[in-house]
Design a protein around this motif. Sequence first.
Motif, short mmCIF file in Angstrom:
data_model
loop_
_atom_site.label_atom_id
_atom_site.label_comp_id
_atom_site.label_asym_id
_atom_site.label_seq_id
_atom_site.Cartn_x
_atom_site.Cartn_y
_atom_site.Cartn_z
N ALA B 276 0.83 -1.21 0.00
CA ALA B 276 0.00 0.00 0.00
C ALA B 276 0.87 1.26 0.00
O ALA B 276 0.56 2.24 -0.68
N ASP B 370 -3.60 -3.52 7.01
CA ASP B 370 -4.83 -2.81 6.65
C ASP B 370 -4.86 -1.41 7.22
O ASP B 370 -5.36 -0.48 6.58
N ALA B 371 -4.33 -1.26 8.42
CA ALA B 371 -4.30 0.09 9.02
C ALA B 371 -3.48 1.03 8.15
O ALA B 371 -3.87 2.18 7.89
N ALA B 373 -2.78 0.60 4.91
CA ALA B 373 -3.44 0.76 3.61
C ALA B 373 -4.59 1.77 3.71
O ALA B 373 -4.74 2.64 2.85
N ASP B 374 -5.38 1.67 4.79
CA ASP B 374 -6.50 2.60 4.95
C ASP B 374 -6.00 4.03 5.05
O ASP B 374 -6.56 4.95 4.44
N ALA B 375 -4.95 4.21 5.83
CA ALA B 375 -4.41 5.57 6.00
C ALA B 375 -3.86 6.11 4.69
O ALA B 375 -4.07 7.28 4.33
N GLN B 376 -3.15 5.25 3.94
CA GLN B 376 -2.60 5.69 2.65
C GLN B 376 -3.72 6.07 1.70
O GLN B 376 -3.64 7.08 0.98
N LEU B 377 -4.76 5.25 1.67
CA LEU B 377 -5.88 5.56 0.77
C LEU B 377 -6.53 6.88 1.14
O LEU B 377 -6.87 7.67 0.27
N GLU B 378 -6.67 7.11 2.45
CA GLU B 378 -7.28 8.37 2.84
C GLU B 378 -6.36 9.55 2.52
O GLU B 378 -6.82 10.60 2.06
N THR B 381 -6.80 10.73 -0.94
CA THR B 381 -8.01 11.47 -1.32
C THR B 381 -7.80 12.98 -1.29
O THR B 381 -8.49 13.72 -1.98
N LEU B 533 -2.96 11.01 10.01
CA LEU B 533 -2.85 9.77 9.23
C LEU B 533 -1.41 9.27 9.20
O LEU B 533 -1.15 8.07 9.30
#
Lengths: 701, 701
Positions: B276, B370-371, B373-378, B381, B533
């Motif tokens: 990620a 996952d933590a 990946a979620d932060a990178q995705l956010e 944005t 993040l």
Amino acid sequence: MKHVHARLLALPILLALAAPIRAQQTTAVVPGSVPEFGTMWTFDAPPLEYWQTRYGFEATQAWLDHLRLSSIRLPGCSSSFVSEDGLVMTNHHCARSCIDQVSSADHDYLHNGFVAETREDEVRCPGLYVDQLVSIEDVTPRIRGAVAAGTDAMQVTQRDAAIDAVRNECEASSGLRCQVVAFYNGGMYSLYKYRRYDDLRLVMAPELETAFFGGDPDNFTYPRYDLDVSFLRVYENGRPFHPENWLSWSEAGAKDGEPVFVVGNPGSTGRLLTLAQMEYLRDVDYPARLADYQRRLDALYALSKTSPEAARRYENTIFGIENSKKAYRGYLDGLLDASIMQRKEAFESDFRARIEADPALREQYGGTWDAIADAQLELATFATQSRYYALNGSTLLGWAIDLVRLSRQAELPEAERLPAFQGSGLDRVRQGLLRDRPVDTDLERLQLAGWLTAAQDALGAADPLVRALLKGRTPEAAAAALVGASELADAGARASLVEGGLAAVDGCADPMVQAVRDLEPVANSYVKRAAALNAVISANTAKLGQAIYAAYGTALPPDATFTLRISDGVVKGFPMNGTIAPYKTSFYGLFARAAEFDDQPPFQVPARWRDRENQLDLNTPFDFVSTADIIGGNSGSPVVNRAGEVVGLVFDGNIEMLPNRFIFTDDVSRCVSVHSMALIEALRRVYDAAHIADELQGRNR
Amino acid sequence: MKHVHARLLALPILLALAAPIRAQQTTAVVPGSVPEFGTMWTFDAPPLEYWQTRYGFEATQAWLDHLRLSSIRLPGCSSSFVSEDGLVMTNHHCARSCIDQVSSADHDYLHNGFVAETREDEVRCPGLYVDQLVSIEDVTPRIRGAVAAGTDAMQVTQRDAAIDAVRNECEASSGLRCQVVAFYNGGMYSLYKYRRYDDLRLVMAPELETAFFGGDPDNFTYPRYDLDVSFLRVYENGRPFHPENWLSWSEAGAKDGEPVFVVGNPGSTGRLLTLAQMEYLRDVDYPARLADYQRRLDALYALSKTSPEAARRYENTIFGIENSKKAYRGYLDGLLDASIMQRKEAFESDFRARIEADPALREQYGGTWDAIADAQLELATFATQSRYYALNGSTLLGWAIDLVRLSRQAELPEAERLPAFQGSGLDRVRQGLLRDRPVDTDLERLQLAGWLTAAQDALGAADPLVRALLKGRTPEAAAAALVGASELADAGARASLVEGGLAAVDGCADPMVQAVRDLEPVANSYVKRAAALNAVISANTAKLGQAIYAAYGTALPPDATFTLRISDGVVKGFPMNGTIAPYKTSFYGLFARAAEFDDQPPFQVPARWRDRENQLDLNTPFDFVSTADIIGGNSGSPVVNRAGEVVGLVFDGNIEMLPNRFIFTDDVSRCVSVHSMALIEALRRVYDAAHIADELQGRNR
């Protein structure tokens, strides 16, 4: 050259007859920018405005005529007259068969080189000839006019008859060699007349090590350090021929940034291919072809390892396949390059839009792309079957299917036969089977095993072909058993099967023949299905050629046709692996690359060069690159400057140039040539051939 | 080195305290195969079994100790003792600041080179020092034990305090320089003790043209022709220092195919990054960064074209940005390479499977990926907003936002401030604004216009930032107006705004300040959101470090930490552009590359080399490549053979090596070094420095 000029003037009128509705007159070529269809211009449609805008160069008709008449086509290659005494310059690799033939047990000119010290020492090259293009004439209306309505096959017959008639008429009336050349897949037809010279003598050739320094690894690459040259001389009536047109020599040679022109005979390009055709090559044909090369190489390398003698035996075959593999790998890389496909897409969109914009053109050509795409897609659905049911996994297997087919096709009426068995085809297959050729059984076994493994992977274990040939054995065991038990390696056995016909073949107990017998009907069905689809593609690509000619005229140069073209470009280095490849190499570089590979073949400097190193100016330019548009067949083409003087000799393209087969780009693709100064320096200081250097430089006059 | 050995023995027990549950003891490293985490081994966990299997080489503890103690860390670089008289070998570019400093108006050692003929001529390098790693001790239990439960921030504070305590204690008791090194993002902590030597004198440096032949184009590439060396000497008490450990010299130097070892201080790798994180770099960070470099380069090149003087003024800045651009382009190409990403995916799957397989490890680390990946995705944005709302499009604009923020942040309690304004941060910003720095208004205008254009494209015309700065003008007009009217270039004006605080800034009529004032709250919201993040990512990458250590132990070498490592590899050419790059280059190659660029900078051969050409053996190996694993910080590392003798000097990697930042491969990535024979030949024949060559080769003893 009055008729050439006339041809240029007459073009729109003649065209009007052939294709009454012209699309918009704007061309896709922005004067001064490089057309994506490349720059392989025909001599009857030179891009004068584009040269003027791009280089500020005004080419005269006399300049064009002089270049055309100084250039001569050597079979498979290009060459040129470079002295008033009929000296001909081409590549070493273009004269290799001559060098081989004039060598003897005592004189290995291939490995030692050859220099004729006097005219008397010049040795005739048996069977070699060159053709000089003396005129070009548009015969499109006559060829197209001969084609009436009817089936595709009927139209092809009518067209071929018209072409034959034009050629025969021409040869009878002119006493010259005549050729009707189809441009744009038949969008345009021209009559080319050639004067043939058939007494060529070898004047000079360097040793192979120098001509092909770097061998297979450096082949298709740059930087490069090759003196890939040979000099021949045209004789007439036993005396040196004095051509009216020959290229004089540039003192300075190619310079960085200067515009140059390459005159030669590029063989084949696929720039008119549609996206669908390119996708088929990318996704189906080339990957399979590369896998096939690799399989053959695996077998050859395995055998090469068994002894030094075996290594020598397979060396040339390996080189040939490696060479093809490198080329196809390069083509495939081009097709896999998204930016190249995007440019092709953009062109196709523009082209289709031009056709769509004109109701008559749309009516005539609008369905072409989809027809091709549909046929390609359908071909893809059984491409794997077609490939393996060709049953060409080894020489013996190929003979087996030929024998079975021959026996059965011979029983059929002509019209019902497979294409390869129609007309003289049947006899060709028969002769092929009767010819006595030795079979390398070790290689047979390895190749067949490799092919069977691949067939099993591709078709699955349940496929009839796999079952019939493996019979539950491993591919290795099956190959050993089949090759071991087959008698087809014996020409006598083959002959009795050929002569015995259907009865003999049907009753034959040879395991290869037995296995293949049951597969033949299925194999034939794939051949017929593919032939029908290829006929659709062929008919539609011909339409496409007419369409492109209708939409763009000669503003886009036609695909290569192994006939004379003049291409333009600029002497220019290029970005390579993070840095810059220089526009030229040097003699220093030759010694450097040899040192850097510890002087191991194919990177060794020949003794002659080592001995003369101190007398050489190592700063002399050796090879150089330009953005000229070339492809196979351009080997031996002269590179000339605006004054029409020789500044170099084309011998290769860099590996980045391979995708130019499909669409021309010049960011990193380059034509690789020997620099004219390298030729002079080497002739004078390495080969003791000052008399040839003097002749080139006009110092003997 | 008893404690190093003890450390190796004690490892599992100590680890047991820190991470009670170990995952399976199998490692990801197949002995003999190259680990994808590379080969930057720490000296307390040498891969003895892997070396034995791969090279048949049994490294002894004495061999390792000798290499470690012979190696010394130069700030930002690596170096080694290469004589019993304390001679130190490093790169020219590592000693460049010293060479600059000891030069004078009369003596331009940078461009002319420097050779001390006697010890008395050796010149002290002001402020330069080297650190010798004398011991390594595992302090993981102590550091981890000091961390109690609590918020992430509290844990960081506790950890930092423990690190400080260990270091201070160590320095007080040993009198050495001590450093606590965090490996595996804090999965393991080691105490490194260094002996510092702070009297270094310049002994020899070639001219820059030779050290950096090929300049910017050849930087990061191979084949290469650089003598990137300098020799220093360590003095103690005014006399040459006699180290106990120094590297002796190999007579033959690096040979094709031989195993070699590189000892040095690689700075930073990202091999522990998750997929990620790599995808974020690939899709968000690097493309934007490269666009930013390009925008800055466009402005600089535009100005460079205005006059030769301008060209000189911007040359170094351009070089620096081109250098970064080349590196990031290489990183991005690696991330865009599907095969590299697939290898990373395969590793991450294996790693996650190991964690999932153990309930305790799953509980502790299972959610980490996952933590992140979620932060990178956010982050992705609003990455575009974050980038432009940093308001760093030009120096003046940066000052404007700093001024506005400073005035407002100073009013807030510490805990509510932005991270950059907490602690000493606020004063740092203030000092930055007060410092008197000239502003290049031409460059300001061009850069701001470029940045505004990009902002408009990225954010859209309706974005508040775009509206506030453009006010309906074109980017060029807005930039000209803002730069023309702003008084922020005047340090006095900035000082009065800084001193005037909130009232002054709020009332300020400067157009830059006015525009930025309204944007600041939104800008702050992006900063805060990103910081939160990034804190999540940081906490989870630390966990990941612990997890990898728990799952694989030291079988996978940790990411680079600018501390001493020993990497292994093989001297080996590689496939390049269709052909082969040789394992070494030669002096011939230097003259060749110069000739091929018409001896134009940066490809000119210095006069000294031209003069001595006839005395040189041009076949001498110059540079060479190996598969050793290196990165920035390894500059100046010695390359040694199995006997521990110097065979070369690392100075660069090829461009194919850049993706090794993320995952190690050795198909085409190579470490580039100067060959030991080139050093001797150049010292003896070009630099009249036989005494140094003798010292290296032990011929003066």
